[in-house]
Design an enzyme around this catalytic site. Structure first.
Site, PDB file in Angstrom:
ATOM      1  N   ARG A  23       0.819  -1.213   0.000  1.00  0.00           N
ATOM      2  CA  ARG A  23       0.000   0.000   0.000  1.00  0.00           C
ATOM      3  C   ARG A  23       0.853   1.264   0.000  1.00  0.00           C
ATOM      4  O   ARG A  23       0.452   2.277   0.587  1.00  0.00           O
ATOM      5  CB  ARG A  23      -0.933   0.024   1.227  1.00  0.00           C
ATOM      6  CG  ARG A  23      -1.989  -1.070   1.222  1.00  0.00           C
ATOM      7  CD  ARG A  23      -3.134  -0.697   0.307  1.00  0.00           C
ATOM      8  NE  ARG A  23      -4.081  -1.788   0.165  1.00  0.00           N
ATOM      9  CZ  ARG A  23      -5.222  -1.885   0.848  1.00  0.00           C
ATOM     10  NH1 ARG A  23      -5.543  -0.959   1.721  1.00  0.00           N
ATOM     11  NH2 ARG A  23      -6.012  -2.896   0.634  1.00  0.00           N
ATOM     12  N   ARG A  27      -3.357   6.551   1.099  1.00  0.00           N
ATOM     13  CA  ARG A  27      -3.854   7.762   1.757  1.00  0.00           C
ATOM     14  C   ARG A  27      -2.871   8.449   2.690  1.00  0.00           C
ATOM     15  O   ARG A  27      -3.073   9.597   3.072  1.00  0.00           O
ATOM     16  CB  ARG A  27      -5.149   7.437   2.510  1.00  0.00           C
ATOM     17  CG  ARG A  27      -6.341   7.316   1.575  1.00  0.00           C
ATOM     18  CD  ARG A  27      -7.528   6.692   2.252  1.00  0.00           C
ATOM     19  NE  ARG A  27      -7.239   5.288   2.548  1.00  0.00           N
ATOM     20  CZ  ARG A  27      -8.098   4.448   3.097  1.00  0.00           C
ATOM     21  NH1 ARG A  27      -9.300   4.865   3.438  1.00  0.00           N
ATOM     22  NH2 ARG A  27      -7.756   3.202   3.318  1.00  0.00           N
ATOM     23  N   ASP A  72      -6.591  -2.976  -7.465  1.00  0.00           N
ATOM     24  CA  ASP A  72      -7.152  -3.635  -6.295  1.00  0.00           C
ATOM     25  C   ASP A  72      -7.370  -5.107  -6.612  1.00  0.00           C
ATOM     26  O   ASP A  72      -7.608  -5.452  -7.771  1.00  0.00           O
ATOM     27  CB  ASP A  72      -8.479  -2.998  -5.877  1.00  0.00           C
ATOM     28  CG  ASP A  72      -8.856  -3.419  -4.458  1.00  0.00           C
ATOM     29  OD1 ASP A  72      -8.351  -2.800  -3.499  1.00  0.00           O
ATOM     30  OD2 ASP A  72      -9.607  -4.400  -4.316  1.00  0.00           O
TER      31      ASP A  72
HETATM   32  O1  CP3 Z   1       0.140  -1.711  -2.442  1.00  0.00           O
HETATM   33  C1  CP3 Z   1      -0.173  -0.813  -3.230  1.00  0.00           C
HETATM   34  O2  CP3 Z   1       0.237   0.378  -3.116  1.00  0.00           O
HETATM   35  C2  CP3 Z   1      -1.037  -1.152  -4.438  1.00  0.00           C
HETATM   36  C3  CP3 Z   1      -2.416  -0.933  -4.275  1.00  0.00           C
HETATM   37  C4  CP3 Z   1      -3.334  -1.923  -3.579  1.00  0.00           C
HETATM   38  C5  CP3 Z   1      -4.644  -1.528  -3.169  1.00  0.00           C
HETATM   39  N1  CP3 Z   1      -5.295  -2.631  -2.707  1.00  0.00           N
HETATM   40  C6  CP3 Z   1      -5.176  -0.154  -3.267  1.00  0.00           C
HETATM   41  C7  CP3 Z   1      -6.325   0.234  -2.420  1.00  0.00           C
HETATM   42  C8  CP3 Z   1      -3.196  -3.280  -3.294  1.00  0.00           C
HETATM   43  C9  CP3 Z   1      -1.997  -4.192  -3.481  1.00  0.00           C
HETATM   44  C10 CP3 Z   1      -4.443  -3.724  -2.754  1.00  0.00           C
HETATM   45  C11 CP3 Z   1      -4.720  -5.125  -2.381  1.00  0.00           C
HETATM   46  C12 CP3 Z   1      -5.931  -5.427  -1.580  1.00  0.00           C
HETATM   47  N2  CP3 Z   1      -7.181  -4.903  -1.700  1.00  0.00           N
HETATM   48  C13 CP3 Z   1      -5.979  -6.437  -0.586  1.00  0.00           C
HETATM   49  C14 CP3 Z   1      -4.824  -7.323  -0.199  1.00  0.00           C
HETATM   50  C15 CP3 Z   1      -3.899  -6.640   0.744  1.00  0.00           C
HETATM   51  C16 CP3 Z   1      -4.436  -6.457   2.135  1.00  0.00           C
HETATM   52  O3  CP3 Z   1      -4.647  -5.277   2.494  1.00  0.00           O
HETATM   53  O4  CP3 Z   1      -4.621  -7.444   2.844  1.00  0.00           O
HETATM   54  C17 CP3 Z   1      -7.282  -6.458  -0.066  1.00  0.00           C
HETATM   55  C18 CP3 Z   1      -7.791  -7.360   1.039  1.00  0.00           C
HETATM   56  C19 CP3 Z   1      -8.045  -5.499  -0.791  1.00  0.00           C
HETATM   57  C20 CP3 Z   1      -9.494  -5.180  -0.637  1.00  0.00           C
HETATM   58  C21 CP3 Z   1      -9.673  -3.763  -0.244  1.00  0.00           C
HETATM   59  N3  CP3 Z   1      -9.604  -2.699  -1.132  1.00  0.00           N
HETATM   60  C22 CP3 Z   1      -9.952  -3.225   1.032  1.00  0.00           C
HETATM   61  C23 CP3 Z   1     -10.114  -4.043   2.299  1.00  0.00           C
HETATM   62  C24 CP3 Z   1     -10.038  -1.825   0.895  1.00  0.00           C
HETATM   63  C25 CP3 Z   1     -10.336  -0.810   1.952  1.00  0.00           C
HETATM   64  C26 CP3 Z   1      -9.015  -0.451   2.553  1.00  0.00           C
HETATM   65  C27 CP3 Z   1      -9.058   0.730   3.485  1.00  0.00           C
HETATM   66  O5  CP3 Z   1      -8.007   0.901   4.102  1.00  0.00           O
HETATM   67  O6  CP3 Z   1     -10.058   1.457   3.583  1.00  0.00           O
HETATM   68  C28 CP3 Z   1      -9.794  -1.516  -0.463  1.00  0.00           C
HETATM   69  C29 CP3 Z   1      -9.731  -0.179  -1.072  1.00  0.00           C
HETATM   70  C30 CP3 Z   1      -8.341   0.252  -1.450  1.00  0.00           C
HETATM   71  N4  CP3 Z   1      -7.476  -0.484  -2.217  1.00  0.00           N
HETATM   72  C31 CP3 Z   1      -7.727   1.497  -1.141  1.00  0.00           C
HETATM   73  C32 CP3 Z   1      -6.458   1.493  -1.764  1.00  0.00           C
HETATM   74  C33 CP3 Z   1      -5.437   2.592  -1.795  1.00  0.00           C
HETATM   75  C34 CP3 Z   1      -8.350   2.647  -0.364  1.00  0.00           C
HETATM   76  C35 CP3 Z   1      -9.158   3.424  -1.354  1.00  0.00           C
HETATM   77  C36 CP3 Z   1      -9.223   4.901  -1.069  1.00  0.00           C
HETATM   78  O7  CP3 Z   1     -10.160   5.321  -0.371  1.00  0.00           O
HETATM   79  O8  CP3 Z   1      -8.364   5.653  -1.592  1.00  0.00           O
END
Ligand code: CP3
Length: 346
Positions: A23, A27, A72
């Site tokens: 990530r 943010r 994602d």
């Molecule tokens: O690592 C990176 O910089 C690449 C981007 C990336 C995102 N999601 C961007 C994102 C990666 C590798 C992921 C993988 C992902 N997505 C996983 C596996 C990793 C982990 O965290 O266990 C999972 C379970 C998801 C599903 C997901 N997508 C969730 C649970 C959320 C909410 C997260 C939160 O903190 O609110 C997302 C949305 C998401 N994916 C965001 C980002 C930057 C937040 C979106 C925003 O509001 O900007």
């Protein structure tokens, strides 16, 4: 080209430990929040110029040794026939409820269905111009199935666990379909230019050993085996998996990501020293003062010093609200400390 990350994946000698963090585009970065003020998350993922821009933000500002595609794990489930929104975690419009729902899932050509992913990768390879390697990624079958059955994030994901125990045949059919779609989705990322792939198994830790072996590992392994012929390094990261490392020995990856719960030397023992390890600083350390960050990073490097190979990362994604200066301090500490350790003066 800075190829430290790729060399570490292949167990070749490195003059210092490479670092990137999960990530890393997100943010905690003001420039990410500025882009997000203008577009929602889905638009950001689906607009190649913007997705490429935010992928590069942490490379430009913090000098990580690898970039990870901004996207994602839920992106490839849309072509399987599901509508996904983010609130901010993923929400599925009509989750899997019956065996018919599984039969209806489509296996399509990802290059036609999600062309924006591949266009983002092509832009990134051009803009990175070999500065650092680009990592592509996807979700592991069990983790994607957990969302598809539950419909959204959940503490226990009882939906998929109920399916495993009540109707294992349907669970396997669901997992097999996801595995096949994921192989296609990720192989196409390599064709577009991804130089390594990471498979995220964020919910595998909910399973006990026997169920993990049958429903988690078996299908993750199928994906990783199916990607072997791409020739790029393969990374498998299962969160909360200390109790599963003995099984993870058979995952078929080159690199195993480890969360912060176990020291790296002990994780490596459980894995019989078969893998390069990636990890594993507790992401909340970054809320402590910079000198503590440096000290904790040095502890991780020290525990990793006898491993077959090490890529520095956090034990899970960087949290929103993390001070950017702490991440900066981490990158600098890992660079200087690991360089000193490898020239023998540390
Ligand atoms: O690592 C990176 O910089 C690449 C981007 C990336 C995102 N999601 C961007 C994102 C990666 C590798 C992921 C993988 C992902 N997505 C996983 C596996 C990793 C982990 O965290 O266990 C999972 C379970 C998801 C599903 C997901 N997508 C969730 C649970 C959320 C909410 C997260 C939160 O903190 O609110 C997302 C949305 C998401 N994916 C965001 C980002 C930057 C937040 C979106 C925003 O509001 O900007």
């Amino acid at each position: 080209m800075n190829d430290l990350f790729l060399r570490a994946c292949r167990r070749e000698p490195v003059e210092r430990t490479p670092i990137w963090i999960m990530r890393q585009a997100g943010r905690y970065l003001p420039e990410y929040r500025a882009v997000r003020e203008k577009v929602d998350f889905v638009t950001l993922c689906k607009t190649p110029e913007l997705a490429a821009e935010v992928t590069l933000q942490p490379i430009d500002r913090l000098n990580f040794d690898a970039a990870i595609l901004f996207s994602d794990i839920m992106v490839p489930v849309e072509p399987m026939g599901f509508k996904v929104s983010f609130e901010p975690g993923p929400v599925i419009d009509r989750p899997v409820r019956t065996p018919d729902d599984i039969d209806r899932m489509r296996l399509s050509d990802p290059e036609e269905e999600v062309p924006f992913v591949y266009e983002t990768i092509r832009i990134l390879r051009q803009e990175l111009a070999d500065r650092v390697p680009l990592i592509g990624f996807g979700g592991a079958p069990f983790t994607l199935a957990a969302y598809l059955v539950e419909g959204r994030g959940s503490k226990n994901f009882e939906g998929i666990k109920r399916l495993i125990f009540a109707d294992p045949g349907s669970a396997h059919r669901l997992l097999e379909k996801i595995a096949e779609a994921t192989i296609r989705y990720l192989a196409a990322q390599v064709r577009a230019g991804a130089q390594a792939l990471q498979l995220f198994d964020s919910w595998a830790g909910l399973l006990g050993r026997a169920e993990y072996e049958e429903f988690g590992l078996r299908h993750a392994r199928r994906v990783l085996d199916g990607l072997r012929e791409t020739g790029v390094p393969l990374i498998y990261f299962a969160l909360n998996s200390s109790h599963l490392l003995h099984e993870i020995r058979h995952c078929g990856a080159d690199v195993v990501g480890v969360d912060w719960r176990l020291p790296l030397n002990e994780a490596s023992e459980r894995l019989e020293h078969r893998f390069v390890l990636q990890g594993n600083l507790d992401p909340t350390v970054l809320f402590a003062p910079p000198e503590q960050v440096g000290r904790q990073a040095a502890r991780v490097l020290d525990l990793a010093s006898g491993l077959p190979g090490h890529i520095f990362n956090l034990g899970h994604g960087v949290l929103p609200g993390t001070p950017v200066e702490s991440v900066q301090a981490l990158v600098e500490a890992v660079r200087t400390t690991s360089a000193r350790m490898s020239d023998g003066s540390g």
